[in-house]
Design a protein around this motif. Structure first.
Motif, short mmCIF file in Angstrom:
data_model
loop_
_atom_site.label_atom_id
_atom_site.label_comp_id
_atom_site.label_asym_id
_atom_site.label_seq_id
_atom_site.Cartn_x
_atom_site.Cartn_y
_atom_site.Cartn_z
N ASP A 23 43.90 71.21 111.08
CA ASP A 23 43.02 70.10 111.35
C ASP A 23 43.20 69.45 112.54
O ASP A 23 43.09 68.13 113.01
N THR A 24 43.50 70.37 113.63
CA THR A 24 43.88 69.76 115.01
C THR A 24 42.30 69.21 115.52
O THR A 24 42.45 68.38 116.50
N PHE A 25 41.24 69.79 115.37
CA PHE A 25 40.01 69.40 115.79
C PHE A 25 39.22 68.29 115.13
O PHE A 25 38.21 68.15 115.43
N VAL A 26 39.96 67.60 113.98
CA VAL A 26 39.13 66.89 113.12
C VAL A 26 38.66 65.49 113.90
O VAL A 26 37.78 65.05 113.36
N LYS A 27 39.20 65.09 114.88
CA LYS A 27 39.15 63.85 115.42
C LYS A 27 37.68 63.97 116.05
O LYS A 27 37.19 62.86 116.56
N ASP A 28 37.20 65.10 116.52
CA ASP A 28 35.98 65.30 116.83
C ASP A 28 34.79 65.23 115.62
O ASP A 28 33.58 65.69 115.84
N ARG A 29 35.12 64.93 114.54
CA ARG A 29 34.33 65.15 113.18
C ARG A 29 34.32 63.81 112.39
O ARG A 29 35.16 63.15 112.55
N MET A 30 33.39 63.58 111.97
CA MET A 30 33.11 62.35 110.87
C MET A 30 32.59 62.67 109.58
O MET A 30 31.88 63.57 109.41
N VAL A 31 33.22 62.08 108.65
CA VAL A 31 32.68 62.10 106.86
C VAL A 31 32.34 61.01 106.78
O VAL A 31 32.98 59.97 106.95
N CYS A 32 30.93 60.99 106.10
CA CYS A 32 30.36 59.78 105.39
C CYS A 32 30.88 59.71 104.14
O CYS A 32 30.44 60.81 103.30
N ILE A 33 31.29 58.54 103.61
CA ILE A 33 31.78 58.61 102.19
C ILE A 33 30.88 57.49 101.55
O ILE A 33 30.92 56.41 101.92
N ILE A 34 30.04 58.01 100.49
CA ILE A 34 29.27 56.81 99.88
C ILE A 34 29.65 56.58 98.54
O ILE A 34 29.52 57.62 97.65
N ASP A 35 30.28 55.52 98.25
CA ASP A 35 31.11 55.31 96.94
C ASP A 35 31.38 53.63 96.72
O ASP A 35 30.36 53.11 97.19
N VAL A 92 42.88 66.95 102.43
CA VAL A 92 42.48 67.96 103.06
C VAL A 92 42.69 68.06 104.53
O VAL A 92 43.11 68.80 105.31
N ALA A 93 42.31 66.84 105.35
CA ALA A 93 42.24 66.90 106.71
C ALA A 93 43.34 65.82 106.73
O ALA A 93 43.13 64.39 106.64
N ARG A 94 44.62 66.12 106.92
CA ARG A 94 45.71 65.14 106.86
C ARG A 94 46.20 64.50 107.89
O ARG A 94 47.51 63.86 108.11
N ASN A 95 45.98 64.96 109.23
CA ASN A 95 46.48 64.32 110.38
C ASN A 95 46.25 62.85 110.79
O ASN A 95 46.63 62.48 111.82
N GLY A 96 45.19 62.02 109.96
CA GLY A 96 44.90 60.72 110.19
C GLY A 96 43.89 60.74 111.18
O GLY A 96 43.79 59.53 111.58
N GLU A 97 43.49 61.62 111.87
CA GLU A 97 42.41 61.57 112.99
C GLU A 97 40.97 61.47 112.53
O GLU A 97 40.33 61.48 113.40
N LEU A 98 40.88 62.13 111.44
CA LEU A 98 39.26 62.30 111.04
C LEU A 98 38.62 60.82 111.22
O LEU A 98 39.09 60.08 110.33
N LYS A 99 37.47 60.93 111.56
CA LYS A 99 36.60 59.73 111.61
C LYS A 99 35.87 59.63 110.12
O LYS A 99 35.45 60.58 109.56
N LEU A 100 35.94 58.39 109.52
CA LEU A 100 35.36 58.04 108.51
C LEU A 100 34.02 57.06 108.59
O LEU A 100 34.65 56.21 109.11
N HIS A 101 32.92 57.25 107.61
CA HIS A 101 31.97 56.09 107.73
C HIS A 101 31.94 56.04 106.32
O HIS A 101 31.61 56.82 105.56
N ILE A 102 32.15 54.80 106.02
CA ILE A 102 32.10 54.40 104.64
C ILE A 102 30.71 53.54 104.20
O ILE A 102 30.39 52.61 105.09
N VAL A 103 30.28 53.71 103.42
CA VAL A 103 28.79 53.25 102.75
C VAL A 103 29.16 52.83 101.09
O VAL A 103 29.33 53.61 100.46
N ARG A 104 29.18 51.62 100.92
CA ARG A 104 29.58 51.19 99.75
C ARG A 104 28.12 50.99 99.19
O ARG A 104 27.31 49.67 99.27
N VAL A 105 27.78 51.84 97.81
CA VAL A 105 26.74 51.65 97.29
C VAL A 105 26.87 51.08 95.70
O VAL A 105 25.96 50.93 95.02
N PHE A 106 28.02 51.30 95.33
CA PHE A 106 28.45 50.80 93.94
C PHE A 106 29.27 49.43 94.01
O PHE A 106 29.96 49.03 94.91
N GLY A 107 29.10 48.67 93.07
CA GLY A 107 29.70 47.42 92.77
C GLY A 107 31.20 47.49 92.34
O GLY A 107 31.78 48.67 92.18
#
Length: 123
Positions: A23-35, A92-107
């Motif tokens: 997961d060396t290159f995950v800091k260049d990636r973003m995952v969006c979590i809609i939850d 899965v990406a465990r080095n702590g550098e993955l960018k996350l974008h969180i969208v809250r759609v559930f109450g």
């Protein structure tokens, strides 16, 4: 779960062979979590302190950085729980550098706030 020091390796991590992939290159990636949101102070999740960028959007169900239901935080942990910190589980990406974008759609109860929130989340 398989034990690693005082962390646990969830069954699915081995099933998807996550530990075989760097997961060396995950800091260049973003995952969006809609939850249901993201527990911004959770001790095993990425934060600015781990070098990660966490952003969010309120999708109509409340602040993105609060998760009273816990499901969004669980999903975030499956994807990106920090490894090697002796706490919780490995993601899965465990080095702590993955960018996350969180969208809250559930109450707070895990139910939809509004049908239009999903449309807003993906736009």
């Amino acid at each position: 779960m398989q034990q690693t020091n005082s962390e646990q390796t969830p069954y699915g991590i081995n099933q998807v062979k996550a530990l075989d992939v760097s997961d060396t290159f995950v800091k260049d990636r973003m995952v969006c979590i809609i939850d249901t949101g993201y527990d911004a102070v959770h001790q095993d999740l990425p934060s600015a302190a781990t070098g990660s960028v966490i952003t969010g959007t309120e999708g109509g169900a409340g602040p993105w950085n609060i998760d009273k239901d816990g499901h969004g935080t669980h999903v975030a942990g499956t994807i990106a729980a920090v490894g090697g910190n002796g706490k919780g589980v490995l993601g899965v990406a465990r080095n702590g550098e993955l960018k996350l974008h969180i969208v809250r759609v559930f109450g707070d109860d895990g139910n939809w706030a509004w049908t239009s929130t999903l449309v807003k989340a993906v736009s």
